[in-house]
Design a protein around this motif. Structure first.
Motif, PDB file in Angstrom:
ATOM      1  N   VAL A 234      44.806  -3.124 -58.177  1.00  0.00           N
ATOM      2  CA  VAL A 234      44.289  -4.279 -57.452  1.00  0.00           C
ATOM      3  C   VAL A 234      43.523  -3.768 -56.231  1.00  0.00           C
ATOM      4  CG1 VAL A 234      44.863  -6.496 -56.405  1.00  0.00           C
ATOM      5  CG2 VAL A 234      46.381  -5.516 -58.131  1.00  0.00           C
ATOM      6  N   ARG A 235      42.270  -4.137 -56.126  1.00  0.00           N
ATOM      7  CA  ARG A 235      41.432  -3.727 -55.000  1.00  0.00           C
ATOM      8  C   ARG A 235      41.321  -4.872 -53.994  1.00  0.00           C
ATOM      9  NH1 ARG A 235      40.022   1.851 -55.247  1.00  0.00           N
ATOM     10  NH2 ARG A 235      39.980   2.401 -57.459  1.00  0.00           N
ATOM     11  N   ALA A 236      41.380  -4.529 -52.706  1.00  0.00           N
ATOM     12  CA  ALA A 236      41.269  -5.552 -51.668  1.00  0.00           C
ATOM     13  C   ALA A 236      40.767  -4.932 -50.363  1.00  0.00           C
ATOM     14  CB  ALA A 236      42.615  -6.226 -51.436  1.00  0.00           C
ATOM     15  N   ARG A 237      39.999  -5.709 -49.627  1.00  0.00           N
ATOM     16  CA  ARG A 237      39.506  -5.238 -48.322  1.00  0.00           C
ATOM     17  C   ARG A 237      40.624  -5.179 -47.295  1.00  0.00           C
ATOM     18  NH1 ARG A 237      36.355  -7.862 -45.317  1.00  0.00           N
ATOM     19  NH2 ARG A 237      36.611  -9.968 -46.167  1.00  0.00           N
ATOM     20  N   HIS A 238      41.552  -6.135 -47.383  1.00  0.00           N
ATOM     21  CA  HIS A 238      42.687  -6.191 -46.459  1.00  0.00           C
ATOM     22  C   HIS A 238      43.969  -6.259 -47.285  1.00  0.00           C
ATOM     23  CE1 HIS A 238      39.839  -7.146 -43.273  1.00  0.00           C
ATOM     24  NE2 HIS A 238      39.427  -8.209 -43.941  1.00  0.00           N
ATOM     25  N   ILE A 239      44.987  -5.514 -46.887  1.00  0.00           N
ATOM     26  CA  ILE A 239      46.286  -5.581 -47.563  1.00  0.00           C
ATOM     27  C   ILE A 239      47.346  -5.954 -46.533  1.00  0.00           C
ATOM     28  CG2 ILE A 239      48.005  -4.346 -48.914  1.00  0.00           C
ATOM     29  CD1 ILE A 239      45.809  -2.599 -50.020  1.00  0.00           C
ATOM     30  N   VAL A 240      48.102  -7.008 -46.839  1.00  0.00           N
ATOM     31  CA  VAL A 240      49.132  -7.519 -45.933  1.00  0.00           C
ATOM     32  C   VAL A 240      50.505  -7.265 -46.534  1.00  0.00           C
ATOM     33  CG1 VAL A 240      50.098  -9.563 -44.818  1.00  0.00           C
ATOM     34  CG2 VAL A 240      47.617  -9.294 -44.980  1.00  0.00           C
ATOM     35  N   ASN A 241      51.351  -6.630 -45.764  1.00  0.00           N
ATOM     36  CA  ASN A 241      52.725  -6.333 -46.150  1.00  0.00           C
ATOM     37  C   ASN A 241      53.622  -7.430 -45.576  1.00  0.00           C
ATOM     38  OD1 ASN A 241      55.290  -5.249 -46.508  1.00  0.00           O
ATOM     39  ND2 ASN A 241      54.996  -3.540 -45.080  1.00  0.00           N
ATOM     40  N   MET A 396      53.580 -17.333 -38.145  1.00  0.00           N
ATOM     41  CA  MET A 396      53.535 -15.922 -38.519  1.00  0.00           C
ATOM     42  C   MET A 396      52.322 -15.639 -39.407  1.00  0.00           C
ATOM     43  SD  MET A 396      57.588 -15.529 -39.372  1.00  0.00           S
ATOM     44  CE  MET A 396      57.494 -13.852 -40.006  1.00  0.00           C
ATOM     45  N   ALA A 397      52.107 -16.517 -40.379  1.00  0.00           N
ATOM     46  CA  ALA A 397      50.966 -16.357 -41.279  1.00  0.00           C
ATOM     47  C   ALA A 397      49.655 -16.486 -40.523  1.00  0.00           C
ATOM     48  CB  ALA A 397      51.050 -17.400 -42.389  1.00  0.00           C
ATOM     49  N   GLN A 398      49.589 -17.455 -39.640  1.00  0.00           N
ATOM     50  CA  GLN A 398      48.369 -17.683 -38.860  1.00  0.00           C
ATOM     51  C   GLN A 398      48.027 -16.460 -38.005  1.00  0.00           C
ATOM     52  OE1 GLN A 398      47.672 -21.577 -36.806  1.00  0.00           O
ATOM     53  NE2 GLN A 398      47.885 -20.333 -34.939  1.00  0.00           N
ATOM     54  N   ASP A 399      49.031 -15.910 -37.331  1.00  0.00           N
ATOM     55  CA  ASP A 399      48.797 -14.735 -36.488  1.00  0.00           C
ATOM     56  C   ASP A 399      48.349 -13.536 -37.329  1.00  0.00           C
ATOM     57  OD1 ASP A 399      49.566 -16.254 -34.354  1.00  0.00           O
ATOM     58  OD2 ASP A 399      51.531 -15.313 -34.080  1.00  0.00           O
ATOM     59  N   THR A 400      48.884 -13.439 -38.539  1.00  0.00           N
ATOM     60  CA  THR A 400      48.506 -12.333 -39.427  1.00  0.00           C
ATOM     61  C   THR A 400      47.053 -12.452 -39.865  1.00  0.00           C
ATOM     62  OG1 THR A 400      50.783 -12.216 -40.251  1.00  0.00           O
ATOM     63  CG2 THR A 400      49.083 -11.142 -41.573  1.00  0.00           C
ATOM     64  N   VAL A 401      46.657 -13.642 -40.303  1.00  0.00           N
ATOM     65  CA  VAL A 401      45.287 -13.820 -40.789  1.00  0.00           C
ATOM     66  C   VAL A 401      44.296 -13.785 -39.632  1.00  0.00           C
ATOM     67  CG1 VAL A 401      43.762 -15.253 -42.223  1.00  0.00           C
ATOM     68  CG2 VAL A 401      46.196 -15.109 -42.753  1.00  0.00           C
ATOM     69  N   LEU A 404      43.043 -10.362 -39.483  1.00  0.00           N
ATOM     70  CA  LEU A 404      42.019 -10.103 -40.495  1.00  0.00           C
ATOM     71  C   LEU A 404      40.684 -10.713 -40.082  1.00  0.00           C
ATOM     72  CD1 LEU A 404      44.059 -10.818 -43.767  1.00  0.00           C
ATOM     73  CD2 LEU A 404      44.096  -8.805 -42.292  1.00  0.00           C
ATOM     74  N   SER A 405      40.724 -11.913 -39.516  1.00  0.00           N
ATOM     75  CA  SER A 405      39.495 -12.568 -39.074  1.00  0.00           C
ATOM     76  C   SER A 405      38.802 -11.753 -37.989  1.00  0.00           C
ATOM     77  CB  SER A 405      39.797 -13.980 -38.556  1.00  0.00           C
ATOM     78  OG  SER A 405      40.254 -14.819 -39.593  1.00  0.00           O
ATOM     79  N   ARG A 406      39.594 -11.239 -37.042  1.00  0.00           N
ATOM     80  CA  ARG A 406      38.995 -10.431 -35.973  1.00  0.00           C
ATOM     81  C   ARG A 406      38.412  -9.134 -36.526  1.00  0.00           C
ATOM     82  NH1 ARG A 406      43.281 -12.832 -32.907  1.00  0.00           N
ATOM     83  NH2 ARG A 406      44.733 -11.158 -33.466  1.00  0.00           N
ATOM     84  N   ARG A 407      39.080  -8.546 -37.513  1.00  0.00           N
ATOM     85  CA  ARG A 407      38.522  -7.357 -38.168  1.00  0.00           C
ATOM     86  C   ARG A 407      37.143  -7.647 -38.752  1.00  0.00           C
ATOM     87  NH1 ARG A 407      42.862  -4.599 -42.291  1.00  0.00           N
ATOM     88  NH2 ARG A 407      44.184  -3.468 -40.790  1.00  0.00           N
ATOM     89  N   ASP A 408      36.998  -8.853 -39.301  1.00  0.00           N
ATOM     90  CA  ASP A 408      35.750  -9.228 -39.949  1.00  0.00           C
ATOM     91  C   ASP A 408      34.732  -9.806 -38.981  1.00  0.00           C
ATOM     92  OD1 ASP A 408      36.695  -8.409 -42.417  1.00  0.00           O
ATOM     93  OD2 ASP A 408      37.442 -10.396 -42.979  1.00  0.00           O
ATOM     94  N   GLY A 409      35.082  -9.796 -37.682  1.00  0.00           N
ATOM     95  CA  GLY A 409      34.160 -10.309 -36.672  1.00  0.00           C
ATOM     96  C   GLY A 409      33.980 -11.806 -36.727  1.00  0.00           C
ATOM     97  N   MET A 410      34.998 -12.502 -37.242  1.00  0.00           N
ATOM     98  CA  MET A 410      34.931 -13.956 -37.359  1.00  0.00           C
ATOM     99  C   MET A 410      35.840 -14.617 -36.331  1.00  0.00           C
ATOM    100  SD  MET A 410      35.239 -13.994 -41.499  1.00  0.00           S
ATOM    101  CE  MET A 410      35.560 -15.749 -41.573  1.00  0.00           C
TER     102      MET A 410
END
Length: 560
Positions: A234-241, A396-401, A404-410
Motif C-alpha cells: 500500500v503506497r501513501a504520501r502520509h502514514i498515520v499510526n 485527536m483525529a482533527q489534531d492528527t490531520v 498532514l494539512s500543514r505538511r501539504d501547505g494547506m
C-alpha cells in the motif's frame, strides 16, 4: 445503500495495492476510524487497515461513557476536562441516537476524605462538600455552552430516592450531575461506515508487517490479509499510526528510534443485572476507594456496567480479568451498596488497555498518568497519535490531520465539528416511522428501542431484511434484544467476518449474556455461513476460535 460486505472487503484489498493514497491509517479502533473520517471529509484519498476486527481492542472495552472526566478535576487537569466536555457536546449533536445524556448520583458519606479521588483533604473532612460543589460548577461551566443540565445538591432522602440500594449508614448528602453514555463498539462502527461513505478504502484483518521506505522516509506498508495470507503493498504520501497500545510496536517497524512513550493501563469492568442492583435510569458514583479512585455503576440496557480498575500491563493481545480484579471491584460494590453480590452474580467481565502517555518518572502510578493525547512525527515521516480517551477521539483525529494539512501547505479545515455520523441525519424525524414499521413486523418495544439506539436511521436496513425473511425477527437470546437479522446485517453492511465479530463488536452479546454467546455460537455461525458462503471446513474453525477465546478468559478469572 452502502455495503461493507466480505465482497467489498476483497475489492478493497485489491484497491489497496492498485491506488496511491494520500493517507494510510493503521488501526481500526475509534481513533483510527476518526482519523480516516476526518481525512476523507477534507478530501484526502484514505485507506484504513486493522489487524483484527474493528473496535476489537480498547474501543469495545470502555465504561461506555462520553464524559469530561470528573475524576481529573481534583488533579487540576482542567484543559483535558474542558476538551472532553466540548467533545461530549459535539457527540450529543452529531450522533444523537448513539450518545445520550445520563444522570449520575454522587453520594457523600461521613468519614469520606478523598471523594472523587481528591489528592488532598481538609481537617476532619470539613468543607469537602463545598469543594465538591465548586468543582461541579466548574464541570458544568467548562462545557462551553454544550452542557446537558446543571448539577444539583441533594439531601440524604433525595439521594436514596434516586439510588435506593446505596448503604444508608453514615450517608450525609450527595450531588447529581450529568454526562453521557454510548455503545463504544457501535460508535466505532458508525465512524467506519461514515468514513467509507466519504470514500475511504477500509479493511479489517489486514496486518501491517513492514514499511516501504525511500530515502529514509516511509512511503508505504506491506499489509497481510490474515485470512488468505496474501500480501499487498500500500503506497501513501502520509502514514498515520493509530494503533493505540500497539503504537510502539508499529513504530518499531520503521527501524527508527521510537517516538512513542506510552504505558498501557488495564481497565476491568463487571457486567451485572440491573435488578440485582435496584438500578433505575440513574448511574451511581462510588465516591472513594483506598487507592483514591472512583467507580461507576452505569445502567446498560437490562444490565449494568461497573468499573473500572487502573492497573499495569500484561499480554496486550489478550487482556484478562483476574481474581484480584474481581475481588477489588466486588469489595467496593458491597461496601457502598446493600447488595452483597458474589462472583456468581456476575454476568460477564471484560478488560482493555488504555494507552496512557508515559512520564519520565518510570515509577509513576498508571492512575496518575496523563489521558491527554499527543501527535508525534518520526524522522521516518510516520505520524503517531496516542493517549487520549474515547470521548476525545474526534479532537485527536482533527489534531492528527491538521499535521498532514500543514505538511501539504494547506490551511486546516475542521469539517467533523458539525458532521453527522452514519444513522444520525434526520434521526428525530425518522425515529417515529422506524417504531411504526417495527410494530407492523411484530417486534417488541424492547427490540425496536434497541435497533434505534444501535443503528439510528439505518435501522431501516435491518427492518428491510426482516421484511424479506420474517424468521430473522426472532431473538438470538430470550432476555436480550438482539435478533437474527442483525447477524445478516453485520455481514452485508459492517464487514463482519467471524462469529466473534458479531457477538463481541457488532452486538454486545458477549458482555450481556451469562454464557457469553457460547449458547448461540452455532446459530450465529450458520446464519453467517449462509450469508458469506462458508464451507463446513471454514465454519467450524471460526466457531472454535471464539469458544477458545472465551474459555481462555474464563480460565484466567478462576486463577488465584
Amino acid at each position: 445503500m452502502q455495503l461493507l460486505s466480505s465482497t467489498t472487503r476483497s475489492r478493497n484489498l485489491s484497491h489497496l495495492a492498485s491506488e496511491h493514497f494520500d493517507v494510510l491509517v493503521i488501526g481500526g479502533g475509534v481513533t483510527g476510524a476518526g482519523v480516516a473520517l476526518d481525512a476523507a471529509a477534507r478530501g484526502y484519498s484514505v485507506a484504513l487497515v486493522e489487524k483484527n476486527d474493528f473496535a476489537s481492542g480498547t474501543s469495545s472495552k470502555s465504561t461506555k461513557l462520553v464524559h469530561g472526566g470528573i475524576r481529573y478535576l481534583p488533579n487540576f487537569d482542567f484543559a483535558l476536562v474542558h476538551e472532553a466536555l466540548v467533545e461530549r457536546g459535539l457527540l450529543l449533536q452529531n450522533a444523537p441516537y448513539l450518545v445520550t445524556p445520563v444522570e449520575f448520583v454522587l453520594p457523600i458519606y461521613k468519614g469520606d476524605r478523598h471523594p472523587v479521588g481528591m489528592p488532598f483533604t481538609t481537617p476532619g473532612g470539613v468543607g469537602l462538600s463545598l469543594l465538591l460543589d465548586i468543582g461541579l460548577w466548574m464541570y458544568d461551566l467548562m462545557s462551553g455552552g454544550r452542557g446537558v443540565k446543571f448539577h444539583r445538591h441533594l439531601s440524604r432522602e433525595k439521594v436514596l430516592n434516586l439510588a435506593p440500594a446505596l448503604v444508608q449508614t453514615n450517608l450525609k448528602e450527595g450531588f447529581t450531575y450529568y454526562d453521557a453514555q454510548t455503545n463504544d463498539a457501535r460508535l466505532t462502527m458508525a465512524l467506519i461506515r461514515t468514513a467509507s461513505r466519504y470514500g475511504a478504502t477500509i479493511t479489517n484483518y489486514s496486518e501491517v508487517t513492514s514499511f516501504v521506505k525511500e530515502n529514509g522516509k516511509v512511503t508505504g506498508a506491506i499489509v497481510r490479509d490474515r485470512f488468505s495470507e496474501e500480501e499487498y503493498t500500500v503506497r501513501a504520501r502520509h502514514i498515520v499510526n493509530a494503533a493505540g497500545v500497539f503504537s510502539g510496536l508499529v513504530e518499531d517497524l520503521t527501524g527508527m528510534d521510537s517516538q512513542v512513550s506510552i504505558e498501557p493501563s488495564k481497565g476491568v469492568h463487571l457486567v451485572l443485572r440491573r435488578e440485582d442492583l435496584q438500578l433505575g435510569e440513574t448511574a451511581i458514583v462510588l465516591p472513594e476507594t483506598e487507592d483514591k479512585r472512583i467507580l461507576f455503576v452505569v445502567p446498560w440496557g437490562s444490565r449494568a456496567v461497573f468499573g473500572t480498575t487502573d492497573t499495569g500491563r500484561g499480554d496486550l493481545d489478550h487482556p484478562t480479568v483476574t481474581q484480584d480484579d474481581i475481588s477489588y471491584l466486588l469489595k467496593y460494590l458491597n461496601m457502598y451498596m446493600n447488595v452483597n453480590l458474589s462472583e456468581q452474580d456476575i454476568i460477564s467481565t471484560y478488560a482493555g488497555y488504555r494507552p496512557l502517555v508515559k512520564p519520565r518518572n518510570k515509577n509513576a502510578s498508571t492512575a496518575k498518568l496523563s489521558r491527554s493525547h499527543v501527535v508525534l512525527e518520526s524522522t521516518s515521516g510516520l505520524v503517531t497519535i496516542t493517549g487520549g480517551k474515547l470521548t476525545t477521539y474526534r479532537r485527536m483525529a482533527q489534531d492528527t490531520v491538521d499535521v498532514l494539512s500543514r505538511r501539504d501547505g494547506m490551511k486546516p479545515l475542521h469539517p467533523t465539528e458539525a458532521l453527522p455520523l452514519q444513522g444520525s441525519a434526520g434521526w428525530s424525524s425518522v425515529r417515529h416511522s422506524i417504531e411504526k414499521r417495527g410494530q407492523a413486523l411484530g417486534l417488541s418495544k424492547h427490540i425496536i428501542d434497541h435497533l434505534g439506539a444501535s443503528y439510528g436511521t439505518v435501522a431501516q436496513e435491518v427492518l428491510e431484511i426482516i421484511e424479506q425473511d420474517a424468521t430473522l425477527a426472532a431473538p438470538l437470546i430470550d432476555d436480550l434484544p438482539y435478533i437474527k437479522a442483525e447477524v445478516v446485517y453485520a455481514c452485508r453492511y459492517e464487514m463482519a467476518m467471524t462469529p466473534g465479530d458479531v457477538l463481541a463488536h457488532r452486538t454486545s452479546i458477549e458482555l450481556e449474556d451469562k454464557q457469553r454467546g457460547l449458547g448461540v455460537i452455532n446459530e450465529v455461525a450458520a446464519l453467517m455461513s449462509k450469508e458469506l458462503g462458508w464451507s463446513e471446513n471454514q465454519q467450524e474453525p471460526l466457531s472454535a476460535a471464539y469458544r477458545d477465546a472465551i474459555e481462555f478468559q474464563l480460565a484466567a478469572e478462576k486463577k488465584r
